[in-house]
Design an enzyme around this catalytic site. Structure first.
Site, PDB file in Angstrom:
ATOM      1  N   HIS A 158      -5.162   3.252  -2.821  1.00 20.26           N
ATOM      2  CA  HIS A 158      -3.822   3.627  -2.360  1.00 20.26           C
ATOM      3  C   HIS A 158      -3.563   5.127  -2.494  1.00 20.26           C
ATOM      4  O   HIS A 158      -2.817   5.706  -1.703  1.00 20.26           O
ATOM      5  CB  HIS A 158      -2.781   2.836  -3.153  1.00 20.26           C
ATOM      6  N   ASP A 166      -7.696  -0.035  -0.216  1.00 26.56           N
ATOM      7  CA  ASP A 166      -6.377  -0.074  -0.853  1.00 26.56           C
ATOM      8  C   ASP A 166      -6.087  -1.488  -1.357  1.00 26.56           C
ATOM      9  O   ASP A 166      -5.813  -2.388  -0.571  1.00 26.56           O
ATOM     10  CB  ASP A 166      -5.321   0.368   0.162  1.00 26.56           C
ATOM     11  N   SER A 182       3.158   5.509   1.234  1.00 21.77           N
ATOM     12  CA  SER A 182       3.511   4.209   0.648  1.00 21.77           C
ATOM     13  C   SER A 182       4.875   3.770   1.177  1.00 21.77           C
ATOM     14  O   SER A 182       5.023   3.590   2.387  1.00 21.77           O
ATOM     15  CB  SER A 182       3.470   4.291  -0.885  1.00 21.77           C
TER      16      SER A 182
END
Length: 719
Positions: A696, A664, A589
């Site tokens: 995600h 995602d 991320s």
């Protein structure tokens, strides 16, 4: 000769026993290292009992003995049988609201079926027969339950189970009532967007009009002949947001009143809360750039509002961090947290917004406001006063007398009873997994250790888990940064080892703490068994060290963080036991964004990098998060592009692995597609992998097994 062979064999057996080898299966499909805890604590009102959810049963415990005294409900014996996934009590504790058939939507949103269980009559009823519900909640008097279904707000009167529809204009991708849109859910961290008044006679609720918000198209591949499209409203940086309003519904008159909080439309309403007075609603409003906060007190009969507190910032107001607001029962004062003096502290205000006093002060942050015992005028909170790497519990009277309650070094997370007589301390340190203990607040007396994770500690010893070794180094401006290392069990300072740096680096985050475990901890421990040192580093912009340290990165995300990780690599390379030609970096991320930037803009520093689900240009990310730190692209274009990995694709050096899930909904697969395209056009060789339909977190045990196996192989082949 035979004696020598026997001795060698015995030594090998002892060595093998002392350190079993960690496999990817151990932490993906086998759960070899389960850390036990005590979940689902509900403190009972009489101060003598609490309840927990265990083995599909809600069990009542005696606080002083820690022993179970009664099973309040057993889901397996109900008709129909229910798998209880969550529960809550009515205010009078005569009813339970049971959650089952939970189905996740995004990070926090879900649908479920709810049942009302009568503790006196031992009867169970479905809350509604008209479709699944979301976020059901009792009114204060326990006579009603409100919930959301298909973007509309409803409530049920429990005496006759009559269902009342409060709103009727809810429509997917258009109008939302009683819950939030995608970006509020993700960045303001809530989905239950309705609130019972203290007297149970009114419902305040959010209404979003997201009609003008542009849609993101997420293809779902599945196993069908043709993939399907899932379109949902996702406002990217600089684009149109939902129009948001707060309404108040009167259950007696059936009338609705809109809260008047000004004519400005491009705003956020990140929090709504009833004061102790059922006629006054508290509403917090942020401007689009999130550097101006107003707290309104709204008359719920007329909708008229008064600003009682205004806060401005030269950078941004971190509402996720300064989220505490307690209205005193006497209706005369409230307690609020702010970073106005450079650190998050507690302040006491009158209901007119005039400052009465600053309650806590010093070069430390209040981490968690636990609550206020109004009988003794004592506040309970945790803070970083001992160290930015630790969290300890304190009490402080409104007159200023402060007492430190926790003693053991590490992180203390507190769950305190509503009457403040007891608290449960979830304590962990780098040396030991979580220990859950019950304390009596008066005298700070330990009552019972509820869970010590002794079994896990023995397993960790068998596998020879590496201890965290904390270190610090200075970045280019002289700021000291924190990190820790995990070294191979048979570490030899006369040898040289490759190093893999793990980081997240996002604003206000913290990976370097005196706690056991951490992100991807078992993967990192496995790497130490393979002969690697793992270093975890917190850059400037991360949390625990005050406003100036955290907000340094404002308007230029990535700039200082990259400088710090380059400085970190240089520091590591000065250590005699580090092979400076074999230093790698990875992250997920925001951490994937930074590892991508390190391999491109920071080219030549790291031999290898792995980026999982990275942002590759902040123009692709959502309004609330991105604009909080960068302003809009229209106001700060260079802040978006000057530290985008895609901008520096032609500089890529070293071995680079790019991973993303195609499903995602948070950091869109688009980010990796754009970076790949730029790398291809720049003639750069790299490795990429996508996970079909995974979100995600790249979910699923088998998927995680594949992911960590791939990353392990990549590290071993390229570092």
């Amino acid at each position: 000769m035979n004696k020598l062979l026997t001795a060698v064999f015995f030594a090998l057996c002892i060595t093998g026993y002392a350190q079993k080898q960690i496999t990817v299966e151990d932490f993906t499909t086998k759960n070899t290292f389960p850390q036990k805890t005590v979940r689902g604590i509900n403190w009972m009102k009489d101060g003598k009992f609490y309840s927990t959810l265990e083995n599909n049963k809600v069990v009542k415990y005696n606080i002083t003995t820690g022993q179970p005294v009664e099973t309040l409900v057993d889901g397996s014996t109900l008709n129909p049988k229910i798998e209880i996934q969550d529960y809550s009590f009515s205010g009078d504790e005569k009813k339970l609201l049971l959650t089952t058939d939970f189905q996740s939507i995004y990070r926090r949103s879900f649908t479920a079926n709810y049942f009302i269980y009568d503790l006196t009559g031992k009867s169970v009823k479905p809350l509604s027969a008209n479709g699944k519900q979301s976020y059901a909640a009792f009114s204060a008097d326990g006579s009603k339950v409100a919930f959301v279904r298909e973007n509309n707000l409803f409530y049920v009167t429990l005496n006759d189970m009559k269902e009342v529809q409060v709103t009727d204009d809810g429509k997917f991708n258009h109008i939302i009532n009683g819950t939030t849109d995608w970006v509020y859910e993700e960045e303001f961290s809530f989905v239950d967007g309705f609130y019972w008044s203290p007297d149970g006679k009114k419902l305040a609720y959010y209404r979003f009009d997201e009609s003008a918000v542009r849609e993101y198209n997420l293809q779902r591949w599945g196993k069908t002949l043709y993939p399907t499209d899932y379109r949902f409203k996702y406002p990217k940086a600089g684009e149109v947001n939902s129009a948001v309003e707060i309404w108040i519904y009167n259950l007696d008159s059936k009338q609705k009143v809109k809260a008047d909080i000004g004519t400005e439309k491009d705003i956020y309403i990140p929090r709504v809360k009833w004061t102790a007075d059922a006629s006054i609603l508290s509403i917090r409003k942020l401007n689009r750039l999130q550097n101006n906060l107003d707290i309104f007190h709204t008359n719920v009969s007329t909708g008229t509002s008064t600003v009682v507190l205004n806060e401005k910032s030269e950078t941004f107001i971190d509402l996720e961090f300064t989220d505490d607001l307690i209205y005193l029962a006497d209706g005369k004062q409230f307690i609020y947290t702010t970073e106005r003096d450079g650190y998050k502290h507690l302040y006491l205000y009158g209901m007119d917004g005039k400052l009465v006093k600053q309650i806590t002060q010093g070069s430390f942050e209040v981490s968690q406001l636990i609550g206020l015992d109004e009988k003794t005028n004592t506040l309970y909170y945790t803070s970083t006063e001992v160290s930015p790497l630790e969290r300890h519990i304190y009490s402080i009277t409104l007159s200023g007398k402060k007492t430190k309650l926790s003693q053991a070094a590490g992180i203390h997370t507190i769950n305190m009873s509503g009457d403040f007589q007891f608290y449960i301390d979830y304590h962990t340190s780098a040396a030991h997994p979580t220990v859950v203990s019950l304390f009596k607040t008066k005298g700070n007396a330990l009552q019972k250790v509820l869970e010590d994770n002794a079994t896990l500690a023995k397993v960790l010893d068998d596998y020879g888990f590496a201890a965290k070794e904390f270190f610090s180094f200075k970045t280019i401006d002289g700021t000291s940064l924190n990190g820790y290392m995990l070294k191979p069990k048979n570490f030899d300072a006369s040898k040289q080892y490759p190093v893999l740096v793990y980081q997240y680096s996002g604003p206000g985050s913290q990976n370097v703490n005196n706690l056991w475990g951490g992100s991807h901890f078992f993967f990192h421990q496995m790497l130490t068994q393979k002969g690697y040192i793992v270093a975890v580093i917190d850059s400037r912009g991360t949390g625990g060290r005050g406003e100036q340290f955290k907000k340094l990165t404002y308007k230029q995300l990535g700039k200082y963080e990259l400088e710090d990780h380059i400085a970190g690599a240089k520091f590591l390379s000065t250590l005699e036991y580090v092979d400076d030609s074999r230093i790698g970096i990875w992250g997920w991320s925001y951490g994937g964004y930074m590892s991508s930037l390190a391999m491109t803009k920071g080219a030549g520093t790291f031999k290898m990098g792995i980026a999982v689900a990275p942002v590759t240009n902040w123009r692709f990310y959502d309004t609330i998060y991105t604009e909080r730190y960068l302003q809009t692209p229209q106001l700060n274009a260079s802040g978006y592009d000057d530290n985008s990995p895609s901008t520096y694709a032609n500089k890529l050096q070293g071995n680079f692995l790019l991973i993303h899930g195609t499903g995602d909904d948070n950091v869109h697969f688009q980010n990796s597609v754009v970076l790949q395209d730029a790398l291809i056009n720049a003639g750069k060789q790299f490795t990429s992998f996508y996970y079909p339909d995974k979100h995600h977190g790249i979910q699923g045990a088998q998927t995680k097994y594949h992911l960590y196996t791939m990353m392990l192989n990549y590290v071993q082949e390229n570092l």
